[in-house]
Design a protein around this motif. Structure first.
Motif, PDB file in Angstrom:
ATOM      1  N   ASP A 231       0.839  -1.197   0.000  1.00  0.00           N
ATOM      2  CA  ASP A 231       0.000   0.000   0.000  1.00  0.00           C
ATOM      3  C   ASP A 231       0.872   1.244   0.000  1.00  0.00           C
ATOM      4  O   ASP A 231       1.795   1.369   0.814  1.00  0.00           O
ATOM      5  CB  ASP A 231      -0.912   0.021   1.228  1.00  0.00           C
ATOM      6  N   VAL A 232       0.583   2.160  -0.923  1.00  0.00           N
ATOM      7  CA  VAL A 232       1.258   3.454  -0.968  1.00  0.00           C
ATOM      8  C   VAL A 232       0.199   4.545  -0.823  1.00  0.00           C
ATOM      9  O   VAL A 232      -1.002   4.284  -0.967  1.00  0.00           O
ATOM     10  CB  VAL A 232       2.062   3.632  -2.273  1.00  0.00           C
ATOM     11  N   PHE A 233       0.638   5.759  -0.562  1.00  0.00           N
ATOM     12  CA  PHE A 233      -0.288   6.853  -0.281  1.00  0.00           C
ATOM     13  C   PHE A 233      -0.026   8.020  -1.221  1.00  0.00           C
ATOM     14  O   PHE A 233       1.123   8.308  -1.566  1.00  0.00           O
ATOM     15  CB  PHE A 233      -0.147   7.306   1.171  1.00  0.00           C
ATOM     16  N   ASP A 234      -1.121   8.690  -1.616  1.00  0.00           N
ATOM     17  CA  ASP A 234      -0.970   9.900  -2.424  1.00  0.00           C
ATOM     18  C   ASP A 234      -0.915  11.119  -1.509  1.00  0.00           C
ATOM     19  O   ASP A 234      -0.959  11.003  -0.273  1.00  0.00           O
ATOM     20  CB  ASP A 234      -2.087  10.008  -3.465  1.00  0.00           C
ATOM     21  N   SER A 235      -0.830  12.304  -2.105  1.00  0.00           N
ATOM     22  CA  SER A 235      -0.636  13.531  -1.322  1.00  0.00           C
ATOM     23  C   SER A 235      -1.835  13.890  -0.477  1.00  0.00           C
ATOM     24  O   SER A 235      -1.728  14.709   0.441  1.00  0.00           O
ATOM     25  CB  SER A 235      -0.303  14.691  -2.268  1.00  0.00           C
ATOM     26  N   GLN A 236      -3.008  13.298  -0.751  1.00  0.00           N
ATOM     27  CA  GLN A 236      -4.192  13.549   0.051  1.00  0.00           C
ATOM     28  C   GLN A 236      -4.464  12.423   1.055  1.00  0.00           C
ATOM     29  O   GLN A 236      -5.500  12.408   1.705  1.00  0.00           O
ATOM     30  CB  GLN A 236      -5.410  13.728  -0.861  1.00  0.00           C
ATOM     31  N   GLY A 237      -3.518  11.491   1.150  1.00  0.00           N
ATOM     32  CA  GLY A 237      -3.673  10.395   2.094  1.00  0.00           C
ATOM     33  C   GLY A 237      -4.439   9.215   1.544  1.00  0.00           C
ATOM     34  O   GLY A 237      -4.710   8.264   2.277  1.00  0.00           O
ATOM     35  N   GLY A 238      -4.808   9.259   0.257  1.00  0.00           N
ATOM     36  CA  GLY A 238      -5.491   8.121  -0.349  1.00  0.00           C
ATOM     37  C   GLY A 238      -4.557   6.921  -0.445  1.00  0.00           C
ATOM     38  O   GLY A 238      -3.382   7.068  -0.782  1.00  0.00           O
ATOM     39  N   LYS A 239      -5.108   5.740  -0.158  1.00  0.00           N
ATOM     40  CA  LYS A 239      -4.293   4.527  -0.166  1.00  0.00           C
ATOM     41  C   LYS A 239      -4.496   3.781  -1.477  1.00  0.00           C
ATOM     42  O   LYS A 239      -5.617   3.588  -1.931  1.00  0.00           O
ATOM     43  CB  LYS A 239      -4.659   3.634   1.023  1.00  0.00           C
ATOM     44  N   HIS A 240      -3.384   3.359  -2.074  1.00  0.00           N
ATOM     45  CA  HIS A 240      -3.419   2.640  -3.343  1.00  0.00           C
ATOM     46  C   HIS A 240      -2.574   1.373  -3.206  1.00  0.00           C
ATOM     47  O   HIS A 240      -1.428   1.439  -2.765  1.00  0.00           O
ATOM     48  CB  HIS A 240      -2.874   3.502  -4.474  1.00  0.00           C
ATOM     49  N   THR A 241      -3.147   0.238  -3.608  1.00  0.00           N
ATOM     50  CA  THR A 241      -2.430  -1.029  -3.542  1.00  0.00           C
ATOM     51  C   THR A 241      -1.693  -1.274  -4.849  1.00  0.00           C
ATOM     52  O   THR A 241      -2.304  -1.324  -5.920  1.00  0.00           O
ATOM     53  CB  THR A 241      -3.387  -2.189  -3.259  1.00  0.00           C
ATOM     54  N   VAL A 242      -0.370  -1.404  -4.733  1.00  0.00           N
ATOM     55  CA  VAL A 242       0.470  -1.697  -5.887  1.00  0.00           C
ATOM     56  C   VAL A 242       0.768  -3.193  -5.883  1.00  0.00           C
ATOM     57  O   VAL A 242       1.315  -3.718  -4.909  1.00  0.00           O
ATOM     58  CB  VAL A 242       1.785  -0.902  -5.832  1.00  0.00           C
ATOM     59  N   VAL A 243       0.364  -3.885  -6.947  1.00  0.00           N
ATOM     60  CA  VAL A 243       0.667  -5.304  -7.099  1.00  0.00           C
ATOM     61  C   VAL A 243       1.795  -5.423  -8.126  1.00  0.00           C
ATOM     62  O   VAL A 243       1.638  -5.042  -9.283  1.00  0.00           O
ATOM     63  CB  VAL A 243      -0.553  -6.110  -7.558  1.00  0.00           C
ATOM     64  N   LEU A 244       2.921  -5.940  -7.673  1.00  0.00           N
ATOM     65  CA  LEU A 244       4.122  -6.002  -8.493  1.00  0.00           C
ATOM     66  C   LEU A 244       4.476  -7.473  -8.752  1.00  0.00           C
ATOM     67  O   LEU A 244       4.884  -8.180  -7.845  1.00  0.00           O
ATOM     68  CB  LEU A 244       5.272  -5.306  -7.754  1.00  0.00           C
ATOM     69  N   PRO A 245       4.318  -7.973  -9.991  1.00  0.00           N
ATOM     70  CA  PRO A 245       4.672  -9.365 -10.284  1.00  0.00           C
ATOM     71  C   PRO A 245       6.127  -9.479 -10.760  1.00  0.00           C
ATOM     72  O   PRO A 245       6.514  -8.883 -11.753  1.00  0.00           O
ATOM     73  CB  PRO A 245       3.706  -9.738 -11.406  1.00  0.00           C
ATOM     74  N   LEU A 246       6.930 -10.235 -10.027  1.00  0.00           N
ATOM     75  CA  LEU A 246       8.308 -10.516 -10.428  1.00  0.00           C
ATOM     76  C   LEU A 246       8.348 -11.931 -10.967  1.00  0.00           C
ATOM     77  O   LEU A 246       8.058 -12.890 -10.239  1.00  0.00           O
ATOM     78  CB  LEU A 246       9.270 -10.390  -9.244  1.00  0.00           C
ATOM     79  N   GLU A 247       8.668 -12.094 -12.251  1.00  0.00           N
ATOM     80  CA  GLU A 247       8.702 -13.416 -12.857  1.00  0.00           C
ATOM     81  C   GLU A 247      10.119 -13.741 -13.317  1.00  0.00           C
ATOM     82  O   GLU A 247      10.841 -12.886 -13.835  1.00  0.00           O
ATOM     83  CB  GLU A 247       7.728 -13.514 -14.023  1.00  0.00           C
ATOM     84  N   LYS A 248      10.509 -14.970 -13.096  1.00  0.00           N
ATOM     85  CA  LYS A 248      11.827 -15.420 -13.511  1.00  0.00           C
ATOM     86  C   LYS A 248      11.819 -15.640 -15.020  1.00  0.00           C
ATOM     87  O   LYS A 248      10.992 -16.377 -15.556  1.00  0.00           O
ATOM     88  CB  LYS A 248      12.187 -16.714 -12.791  1.00  0.00           C
ATOM     89  N   THR A 249      12.750 -14.976 -15.696  1.00  0.00           N
ATOM     90  CA  THR A 249      12.812 -15.095 -17.152  1.00  0.00           C
ATOM     91  C   THR A 249      14.041 -15.860 -17.619  1.00  0.00           C
ATOM     92  O   THR A 249      14.099 -16.289 -18.768  1.00  0.00           O
ATOM     93  CB  THR A 249      12.811 -13.701 -17.798  1.00  0.00           C
ATOM     94  N   ALA A 250      15.020 -16.006 -16.775  1.00  0.00           N
ATOM     95  CA  ALA A 250      16.231 -16.766 -17.087  1.00  0.00           C
ATOM     96  C   ALA A 250      16.972 -16.997 -15.785  1.00  0.00           C
ATOM     97  O   ALA A 250      16.615 -16.437 -14.741  1.00  0.00           O
ATOM     98  CB  ALA A 250      17.110 -16.013 -18.089  1.00  0.00           C
TER      99      ALA A 250
END
Length: 544
Positions: free
Chosen positions: A323-342
């Protein structure tokens, strides 16, 4: 006789003052932070009847003859020793362990107290519950720094009632990506019972084995039961080779160990009969495909019921949500997929369907696919940081967050990679506060944050017994010395004991003993007066 009578009067007065001090000590036995007093007596001026004489040749010297004129109060001393501590469990209570006094503001004047029953008023100002005077200390800035601890910077201690929202601009990631992580390829079913027009039959068997140290690579073997079967014009009833896919299950290599490409199909001859054409990578309608999940790896031409059906699953992947926050305190969920490519290489793709940030307008972007690489020792050597940009729906202004992977490792074992630290936060209201042993005032807010707000100031004196008392507090005098101000647990100042109060240091057993001696002294002095009166009466009666 008159002298003895007046000596008795002085004894009455002195012992009455001793009784007054003792009574004050006893009455304040439950007053927090109270410091008891004691009375010491001194002999009053003596009247010399005859002076001393020096020794002479034939006569010894004589001592002076003096008659004392009574007793007086020599001093009333304050006992500044610490009282016992009493735990209260109340977060606004605090006691000093060791030397020092709380600093209070009485209008424009500073006064001092050992009573730590404190509280906050509606304006968030810390004050003494006993006196209503404002507690003094040093306010911290947003980083928790105080500056210099001196008299010029000291002021009212005020609680910050709210914390404003701060936008996230950095996320740190850490822990481990599994170096041995492999995607899964399995044979769901295989029906490879073949028959040609000449009446020859055979049953083929396909097997797969993942290749250690190679990503998305499997060794395959296709073998027939009959030794007379010829597979792919090799003259053998068994062929082996390599199958390679990408992370989506699309086949990039399907060939024998001899280099024969099987992706366009191959023939099988049963016992020298008519060749049976086998297709590679076709769907149920016999159309060519590239993805294993969309059809069959191999099937008999014209009869797809005879096939080897495989399924690919991408399991060498780690989705991390934060969860990250914007300048007004809004919460945003960042989903980051790390996939093995080699081997030693992981990728975050802008086009990955699982890559997302909620509550935004438009799409989030990393500026393209981002690759993270590791050296042979499992330490990161490339792609340490990347910038994530998105536009929160509330503020409507693009926000950039640096994603920092410097602490991520790649060792074979558990897949534990996750975020380790996120700055920024939503706004929060003050819920509670507490004191530390070093005098810090720490506020706890509804957004889960704690913040150091202030530090209580303490005062020390070269002669604390020289302070004067006034309405439950102490004031400086010409003999107390000027106050030395500083924080708790530093430079000779005592530490603080949160949620406790310092009890009165009055010793009841000593006070009751003092009360008895004062009573007896007063009684004896009164007896001296009555006896002197009787002697005067006898003198008056001589004329009778």
């Amino acid at each position: 006789m008159l002298r003895s009578m007046y000596a008795g009067v002085s004894g009455l007065n002195s012992h009455q003052q001793m009784m007054d001090v003792t009574g004050n000590n006893i009455s304040n036995v439950n007053t927090i932070g109270f410091k008891s007093s004691r009375v010491t007596f001194k002999e009053m001026l003596s009247q010399t009847i005859q002076g001393a004489s020096a020794p002479q040749a034939n006569r010894a010297g004589t001592n002076p003859q003096q008659v004392g004129l009574g007793v007086g109060v020599g001093s009333i001393d304050s006992d500044m020793s610490s009282g016992n501590l009493q735990s209260t469990g109340k977060t606004s209570d605090v006691a000093i362990q060791g030397d020092g006094f709380f600093v209070l503001r009485d209008g424009n004047n500073q006064v001092y107290s050992r009573a730590g029953n404190l509280n906050f008023d509606e304006n968030g100002r810390l004050y003494s519950s006993s006196t209503g005077m404002l507690v003094q200390g040093w306010m911290a800035d947003a980083n928790g720094d105080y500056g210099d601890f001196n008299a010029q910077n000291i002021g009212d201690v005020t609680l910050k009632q709210e914390i404003n929202a701060v936008a996230t601009d950095k996320v740190r990631y850490g822990k481990n990506l599994d170096a041995g992580a492999m995607n899964n390829l399995e044979i769901l079913e295989q029906n490879l019972e073949l028959a040609d027009g000449a009446g020859n039959t055979d049953n083929l068997q396909l097997s797969l084995t993942p290749v250690d140290g190679q990503h998305n690579t499997w060794d395959f073997t296709l073998s027939a039961s009959e030794t007379t079967t010829n597979i792919a014009s090799t003259g053998s009833n068994e062929i082996s080779g390599t199958l390679i896919t990408n992370n989506n299950g699309e086949v990039s290599l399907f060939e024998t160990s001899g280099g024969t490409d099987l992706t366009t199909g191959f023939d099988i001859v049963l016992n020298g009969g008519t060749a049976i054409n086998m297709d590679s990578l076709v769907d149920s309608a016999g159309n060519s495909i590239t993805n294993i999940n969309e059809g069959f790896l191999i099937a008999e031409n014209g009869d797809t019921s005879i096939n080897a059906n495989l399924a690919f699953e991408q399991t060498a992947k780690r989705n991390i949500a934060v969860d990250v926050f914007d300048s007004q305190g809004g919460k945003h969920t960042v989903v980051l997929p790390l996939e093995k490519t080699a081997n030693n290489e992981w990728q975050i793709s802008d086009s990955d369907e699982e890559f997302s940030v909620d509550g935004i307008t438009g799409t989030a972007s990393l500026g393209g696919d981002h690759t993270i690489s590791f050296d042979e020792n499992g330490n990161i050597e490339g792609g340490e940081t990347v910038e994530l940009s998105f536009t929160p729906a509330g503020p409507g202004v693009e926000q950039t967050v640096e994603l920092d992977f410097n602490a991520v490792t790649q060792f074979e074992g558990s897949m534990t990679a996750n975020f380790s630290n996120v700055n920024g936060y939503e706004d929060g209201a003050l819920e509670s506060f507490s004191f530390t042993e070093t005098g810090d005032v720490v506020g706890s807010y509804s957004n889960g944050l704690t913040q150091t707000l202030a530090k209580l100031g303490l005062a020390n004196f070269s002669n604390p017994s020289g302070l004067s008392r006034q309405e439950g507090v102490f004031q400086t005098t010409s003999n107390s010395g000027d106050p030395e101000l500083g924080p708790a647990a530093q430079g000779g100042f005592g530490s603080l004991a949160p949620a406790t109060l310092e009890m009165s240091n009055a010793n009841l057993s000593q006070e009751f003993t003092n009360m008895i001696t004062a009573q007896r002294g007063f009684q004896a002095s009164s007896k001296l007066i009555t006896t002197s009166d009787e002697m005067l009466q006898e003198l008056v009666n001589l004329k009778r």
